[in-house]
Scaffold this motif. Structure first.
Motif, mmCIF file in Angstrom:
data_model
loop_
_atom_site.group_PDB
_atom_site.id
_atom_site.type_symbol
_atom_site.label_atom_id
_atom_site.label_comp_id
_atom_site.label_asym_id
_atom_site.label_seq_id
_atom_site.Cartn_x
_atom_site.Cartn_y
_atom_site.Cartn_z
ATOM 1 N N GLN A 63 -9.108 -6.140 -6.268
ATOM 2 C CA GLN A 63 -10.527 -6.198 -6.634
ATOM 3 C C GLN A 63 -10.757 -5.629 -8.034
ATOM 4 N N TYR A 64 -10.028 -4.583 -8.379
ATOM 5 C CA TYR A 64 -10.150 -3.995 -9.718
ATOM 6 C C TYR A 64 -9.703 -4.999 -10.791
ATOM 7 N N ILE A 65 -8.582 -5.666 -10.542
ATOM 8 C CA ILE A 65 -8.080 -6.649 -11.508
ATOM 9 C C ILE A 65 -9.084 -7.788 -11.684
ATOM 10 N N ASP A 123 0.811 -1.219 0.000
ATOM 11 C CA ASP A 123 0.000 0.000 0.000
ATOM 12 C C ASP A 123 0.841 1.264 0.000
ATOM 13 N N VAL A 124 1.984 1.226 0.669
ATOM 14 C CA VAL A 124 2.797 2.426 0.828
ATOM 15 C C VAL A 124 3.348 2.933 -0.505
ATOM 16 N N LEU A 125 3.389 2.075 -1.519
ATOM 17 C CA LEU A 125 3.960 2.462 -2.804
ATOM 18 C C LEU A 125 2.959 3.117 -3.752
ATOM 19 N N TYR A 126 1.688 2.975 -3.486
ATOM 20 C CA TYR A 126 0.676 3.446 -4.441
ATOM 21 C C TYR A 126 0.737 4.944 -4.739
ATOM 22 N N ARG A 177 -6.016 3.495 -7.949
ATOM 23 C CA ARG A 177 -6.370 2.846 -6.686
ATOM 24 C C ARG A 177 -5.318 3.158 -5.632
ATOM 25 N N LYS A 178 -5.741 3.247 -4.393
ATOM 26 C CA LYS A 178 -4.842 3.693 -3.327
ATOM 27 C C LYS A 178 -4.441 2.589 -2.352
ATOM 28 N N THR A 179 -5.042 1.429 -2.460
ATOM 29 C CA THR A 179 -4.671 0.318 -1.583
ATOM 30 C C THR A 179 -4.555 -0.955 -2.403
#
Length: 497
Positions: A442-444, A424-427, A434-436
């Motif tokens: 879930q998007y994929i 998550d820290v890299l987004y 997407r931020k998490t």
């Protein structure tokens, strides 16, 4: 190979004195080639190498690193692979061959460094073991970022030990900059060298000269770093260059907790060696070249302590420098007796055991499958193509070198390396919508809906500690996918819809 090594062991000191750089390079390359050749046909040895290749292919296709695909490494690592792919196309053999050349050249400059401190005989054997230690024991048979950054740093260290003119300090800085832009932790030994030369300037009353040299070296480092920013500047994407190369690694490092105690065994072992060498007067620690090598070694080790972990391939970064010191100590401690020669010959023949086993593996693969190329990263894509499965909408949760083999991109920027999905820290640094990680997954799965998904038998799709991720994807696969085929350990799922 055995006959060659036996002949080398029997060489007299005068024969070693006649060695020239071309001969040494030829021997080092042949040894490196023999050890690493059977791995030319492996799909991957370490997953990071697969990511470097995918990032490089994207660059060859016209997309700067971090703009379409993303990974947590500086751009020179990707550039190394991109140049090879641009010239030779999609070739595992070309990549591994140039990796072999990189290992041999690193060993050659290690040889050059050692000749300034010890005899050519010691230098030759240090260089030979440099090849061994960069090529064996773990995942070192692939081409890692550590191989690339260590080559550049070893060239810079050689120049530092052998040249004493302003232009050479600037060139040294360029190589150090290339090393840092291959792997950021090499900034630690560069900083250590800067402090050392300031200290030496004060204590030896040559501060003005050292400051001049340090300034030139610093300009070389900064110049190299600035050059990597130019392509982004021309495309108006300097911010993503800065965020991806500097901010993201710092954020990731701060988010991880690895106990510094994990690096303690390596610290203790090296400290005991240095203490023993000092007590027995095996190494002259008052020598400036020795001190420079110690500073480099200590700087890299400090970066390991800060990271709190020492993977096997990390140690590539210290081998050239510690082996020089170790070789000098051994040459003085072990008496030169003929009785040792058969033992050394047997040892040298046994060291490449991993290579021997891989030679057997590729021969077996050729007999059973008709190809020297092996591994699920090759066999799974072959099955997919042979059975005309969907490749434009595919998701490799494992064996992601398959994207390159099939000529397709990962489904999203964050999925370039499968493990990046969960970080998550890299987004914020990926410029990702997407931020998490769970949103990304879930998007994929629910929006992109991959027609084909590849996983690994007997292994959770994500790290077993990531219960939420594994619970979600296991349930989703059970409901929406069917296991179509198992290729060795590769699991090929097809979407039911």
């Amino acid at each position: 190979m055995g006959a060659v090594l036996k002949k080398l062991i029997s060489l007299s000191s005068s024969n070693y004195k006649n060695l020239d750089w071309k001969t040494v390079l030829l021997i080092l390359f042949l040894v490196a080639f023999f050890i690493r050749f059977p791995f030319f046909f492996r799909d991957y040895v370490d997953r990071d190498e697969s990511t470097f290749i995918i990032m490089a292919q994207s660059w060859v296709n016209g997309h700067l690193p971090y703009t379409k695909l993303w990974d947590l490494k500086p751009p020179i690592t990707f550039l190394f692979f991109a140049v090879i792919i641009k010239i030779f196309g999609k070739s595992f053999i070309a990549i591994r061959l140039f990796g072999t050349l990189l290992v041999a050249l690193t060993a050659l400059f290690t040889y050059g460094m050692t000749t300034k401190i010890a005899s050519k005989k010691v230098a030759f054997w240090v260089a030979l073991f440099c090849v061994f230690f960069q090529s064996l024991f773990g995942s070192l048979q692939g081409v890692m970022s550590e191989h690339i950054c260590t080559f550049f740093f070893t060239v810079g260290a050689y120049l530092l030990l052998t040249k004493d003119h302003g232009k050479w300090y600037f060139l040294t800085g360029l190589f150090f900059g290339l090393s840092i832009m291959s792997k950021l932790n090499m900034a630690y030994p560069v900083l250590g060298l800067g402090i050392y030369f300031l200290w030496e300037g004060f204590t030896h009353k040559r501060l003005k000269a050292n400051l001049k040299n340090l300034t030139l070296m610093g300009l070389g480092v900064i110049g190299t770093i600035a050059l990597t920013a130019l392509p982004y500047y021309f495309e108006g994407k300097t911010q993503i260059w800065w965020q991806s190369i500097f901010e993201a690694p710092l954020a990731y490092s701060d988010s991880q907790f690895h106990s510094p105690l994990k690096s303690l065994p390596f610290i203790l072992a090296s400290t005991l060696f240095f203490y023993f060498a000092y007590r027995k007067e095996l190494v002259n620690f008052k020598s400036k070249p020795i001190q420079i090598l110690l500073i480099i070694f200590s700087g890299v080790m400090l970066s390991f302590v800060q990271a709190g972990k020492v993977n096997g391939h990390y140690l590539i970064q210290v081998y050239p420098f510690i082996l020089v010191l170790f070789g000098i100590a051994i040459s003085k401690f072990v008496p030169h007796k003929k009785v040792f020669k058969p033992l050394v010959a047997v040892l040298l023949l046994l060291i490449p055991m991993e290579a021997y086993l891989e030679y057997v593996n590729i021969a077996k693969n050729k007999i059973e499958k008709g190809s020297f190329f092996n591994g699920e990263g090759i066999d799974v894509p072959s099955y997919i193509e042979a059975n005309s499965l969907e490749i434009k909408n595919i998701f490799f949760t494992e064996y992601h070198i398959g994207y390159w083999v099939l000529g397709v991109d990962p489904p999203t920027t964050a999925a370039t390396h499968p493990s990046n999905i969960t970080r998550d820290v890299l987004y914020p640094y990926m410029e990702n919508p997407r931020k998490t990680g769970i949103e990304e997954l879930q998007y994929i799965m629910e929006v992109l809906k991959p027609k084909t998904l590849v996983a690994r038998k007997g292994k959770k799709i994500f790290d077993k500690k990531l219960v939420r991720y594994n619970t979600y994807i296991d349930a989703y696969l059970a409901k929406n996918y069917t296991l179509l085929a198992t290729v060795d350990r590769g699991l090929i799922y097809q979407r039911l819809e």
